[in-house]
Design a protein around this motif. Structure first.
Motif, short mmCIF file in Angstrom:
data_model
loop_
_atom_site.label_atom_id
_atom_site.label_comp_id
_atom_site.label_asym_id
_atom_site.label_seq_id
_atom_site.Cartn_x
_atom_site.Cartn_y
_atom_site.Cartn_z
N GLY A 195 -34.58 -97.11 -39.16
CA GLY A 195 -34.95 -98.08 -40.10
C GLY A 195 -36.30 -98.38 -40.18
O GLY A 195 -36.88 -98.57 -41.34
N LEU A 196 -37.20 -98.46 -39.02
CA LEU A 196 -38.51 -98.89 -39.18
C LEU A 196 -39.38 -97.69 -39.79
O LEU A 196 -40.13 -97.93 -40.77
N VAL A 197 -39.02 -96.64 -39.53
CA VAL A 197 -39.83 -95.17 -40.05
C VAL A 197 -39.55 -95.29 -41.48
O VAL A 197 -40.30 -94.84 -42.44
N SER A 198 -38.14 -95.13 -41.86
CA SER A 198 -37.85 -94.89 -43.31
C SER A 198 -38.50 -96.14 -44.08
O SER A 198 -38.45 -95.80 -45.35
N ALA A 199 -38.44 -97.35 -43.86
CA ALA A 199 -38.97 -98.40 -44.50
C ALA A 199 -40.58 -98.49 -44.49
O ALA A 199 -41.07 -99.22 -45.22
N SER A 200 -41.26 -97.46 -43.78
CA SER A 200 -42.76 -97.60 -43.92
C SER A 200 -43.29 -96.72 -45.28
O SER A 200 -44.34 -96.98 -45.42
N ARG A 201 -42.51 -96.11 -45.94
CA ARG A 201 -42.75 -95.36 -47.12
C ARG A 201 -41.92 -95.72 -48.15
O ARG A 201 -40.84 -95.96 -47.84
N PRO A 202 -42.08 -95.86 -49.55
CA PRO A 202 -41.41 -96.35 -50.46
C PRO A 202 -40.30 -95.36 -50.46
O PRO A 202 -40.58 -93.89 -50.46
N GLU A 251 -22.48 -97.92 -46.33
CA GLU A 251 -22.28 -97.20 -47.15
C GLU A 251 -22.39 -97.76 -48.49
O GLU A 251 -23.22 -97.22 -49.40
N GLU A 252 -21.94 -98.99 -48.59
CA GLU A 252 -21.88 -99.55 -50.05
C GLU A 252 -23.20 -100.44 -50.35
O GLU A 252 -23.40 -101.05 -51.42
N ASP A 253 -24.15 -100.52 -49.20
CA ASP A 253 -25.22 -101.27 -49.54
C ASP A 253 -26.79 -100.45 -50.18
O ASP A 253 -27.52 -100.24 -49.57
N SER A 254 -26.22 -99.98 -51.34
CA SER A 254 -27.27 -99.17 -52.10
C SER A 254 -28.64 -99.58 -52.27
O SER A 254 -29.49 -98.97 -52.50
N ALA A 255 -28.49 -101.24 -52.29
CA ALA A 255 -29.77 -101.86 -52.59
C ALA A 255 -30.67 -101.63 -51.66
O ALA A 255 -32.10 -101.89 -51.76
N HIS A 256 -30.44 -101.12 -50.49
CA HIS A 256 -31.25 -100.77 -49.22
C HIS A 256 -31.31 -99.57 -48.56
O HIS A 256 -31.83 -99.40 -47.30
N VAL A 257 -30.72 -98.55 -49.45
CA VAL A 257 -30.95 -97.42 -49.07
C VAL A 257 -32.15 -96.78 -48.89
O VAL A 257 -33.10 -96.96 -49.84
N ARG A 258 -32.54 -96.21 -47.82
CA ARG A 258 -34.05 -95.51 -47.57
C ARG A 258 -33.65 -94.12 -47.37
O ARG A 258 -32.72 -93.40 -46.93
N LEU A 259 -34.65 -93.34 -47.62
CA LEU A 259 -34.75 -91.90 -47.28
C LEU A 259 -35.56 -91.58 -46.15
O LEU A 259 -36.67 -92.08 -45.84
N LEU A 260 -35.14 -90.55 -45.23
CA LEU A 260 -35.94 -90.37 -44.05
C LEU A 260 -35.99 -88.74 -43.98
O LEU A 260 -35.07 -88.02 -44.05
N SER A 261 -37.09 -88.34 -43.93
CA SER A 261 -37.54 -86.86 -44.18
C SER A 261 -38.22 -86.27 -42.85
O SER A 261 -38.64 -87.18 -41.88
N ALA A 262 -37.98 -84.95 -42.68
CA ALA A 262 -38.49 -84.64 -41.46
C ALA A 262 -40.03 -84.79 -41.35
O ALA A 262 -40.71 -85.06 -40.00
N LEU A 263 -40.86 -84.98 -42.40
CA LEU A 263 -42.11 -85.22 -42.39
C LEU A 263 -42.40 -86.51 -41.89
O LEU A 263 -43.30 -86.93 -41.25
N ASP A 264 -41.48 -87.47 -42.42
CA ASP A 264 -41.65 -88.91 -41.76
C ASP A 264 -41.34 -89.00 -40.19
O ASP A 264 -42.13 -89.65 -39.36
N ILE A 265 -40.70 -88.06 -39.79
CA ILE A 265 -40.64 -88.08 -38.23
C ILE A 265 -41.70 -87.52 -37.65
O ILE A 265 -42.32 -87.82 -36.55
N ALA A 266 -42.44 -86.44 -38.18
CA ALA A 266 -43.81 -85.64 -37.94
C ALA A 266 -44.76 -86.85 -37.96
O ALA A 266 -45.57 -86.72 -37.08
N ARG A 267 -44.72 -87.58 -38.82
CA ARG A 267 -45.79 -88.67 -39.06
C ARG A 267 -46.07 -89.63 -37.92
O ARG A 267 -46.82 -89.75 -37.33
N VAL A 268 -44.57 -90.04 -37.45
CA VAL A 268 -44.40 -90.97 -36.15
C VAL A 268 -45.11 -90.22 -34.92
O VAL A 268 -45.73 -90.77 -34.25
N LEU A 269 -44.73 -88.88 -34.72
CA LEU A 269 -45.02 -88.26 -33.54
C LEU A 269 -46.61 -88.24 -33.73
O LEU A 269 -47.22 -88.18 -32.40
N ALA A 270 -47.27 -87.76 -34.86
CA ALA A 270 -48.76 -87.64 -34.85
C ALA A 270 -49.28 -88.91 -34.30
O ALA A 270 -50.61 -89.01 -33.84
#
Length: 273
Positions: free
Chosen positions: A4-11, A133-152
């Motif tokens: 949640g924290l990671v996916s919310a860090s980018r629009p 699932e029904e809370d579309s107002a707060h859906v975020r995307l998490l990408s493999a790049l987001d995970i890589a950014r956190v590791l970096a």
């Protein structure tokens, strides 16, 4: 750290089923994202995160969708909805639920989910994050790049201390284009077709003059690399209305700046992830 924290860090970018591929590609180009959440709203300008209450999430449009559509000659005026229901979308409606994570899931769990999808025909670099699932107002995307950014940004993490060789593919498993001709003479379409059929995230451009060993044979394992073609190049081509079949990599390089100088991307094999 939870997803949640990671996916919310980018629009999170969103688009409508009524938007065209051209509009969606412009969105991804302008936001620097590799995917956008598809909503069932009426046609509107693609956008980044905003109030999405009452709008259902129908799927995700990724740059690999753009790659496949580009290779298959799909018109840039094709709507996102037409693509979504055409049977070739990378993250269609029926995968929204199984690929949606709760915000408190650890990153390692998200990475494992992506790894499980690696050898399939559907998305393996993107997941959805939402409380319900029904809370579309707060859906975020998490990408493999987001995970890589956190590791970096977390050098103390154990996985970040591993050498890059632990995560690298074998050179022989990475596709190349034009091993027996000048790679810049190859058409962009042929290079992207190789990229799609190999189901990899890049194709190495290997100039034959540099790929020859002293015996005159091309060595796939040790040939020097002149550059790389990625799904992002397909995205740029769609956005710029490029005819991939008639455009060589050399002309594409002059127009949009193909990364044909790999020297700036070279790292030592024992460097930490």
């Amino acid at each position: 750290m939870g997803v949640g924290l990671v996916s919310a860090s980018r629009p999170t970018a969103t688009c409508s089923v009524e938007n065209t591929f051209l509009e969606a590609s412009d969105l991804l180009q302008s936001t620097g994202r590799t995917a956008a959440v598809i909503l069932d709203e009426e046609k509107a300008a693609p956008r980044q995160s905003a109030d999405r209450r009452g709008e259902k999430v129908l799927g995700v449009l990724t740059e690999n969708d753009m790659l496949l559509a580009f290779v298959e000659g799909v018109n840039s005026e094709c709507t996102v909805g037409e693509w979504l229901h055409g049977g070739e979308a990378r993250l269609p409606s029926f995968l929204v639920s199984p690929l949606t994570l709760r915000p408190d899931m650890p990153l390692v769990g998200a990475a494992a989910r992506m790894a499980d999808m690696t050898h399939g025909d559907f998305a393996c670099h993107h997941l959805l994050v939402c409380n319900a699932e029904e809370d579309s107002a707060h859906v975020r995307l998490l990408s493999a790049l987001d995970i890589a950014r956190v590791l970096a940004a977390s050098p103390e993490a154990e996985v970040a201390k591993l050498p890059v060789t632990k995560a690298m593919k074998l050179r022989s498993d990475v596709p190349t284009c034009a091993p027996d001709t000048c790679f810049l003479a190859v058409s962009l379409g042929d290079a992207l077709d190789t990229l799609h059929s190999a189901k990899q995230n890049c194709v190495l451009a290997v100039p034959s003059a540099l790929a020859e060993t002293e015996g005159g044979d091309v060595s796939a394992e040790h040939a020097l690399v002149g550059g790389a073609i990625t799904p992002a190049d397909a995205l740029r081509a769609v956005s710029e209305r490029v005819d991939c079949c008639s455009l060589s990599l050399a002309k594409f390089d002059r127009l949009l700046g193909l990364r044909t100088d790999a020297s700036s991307c070279v790292i030592l094999r024992d460097i930490a992830l």
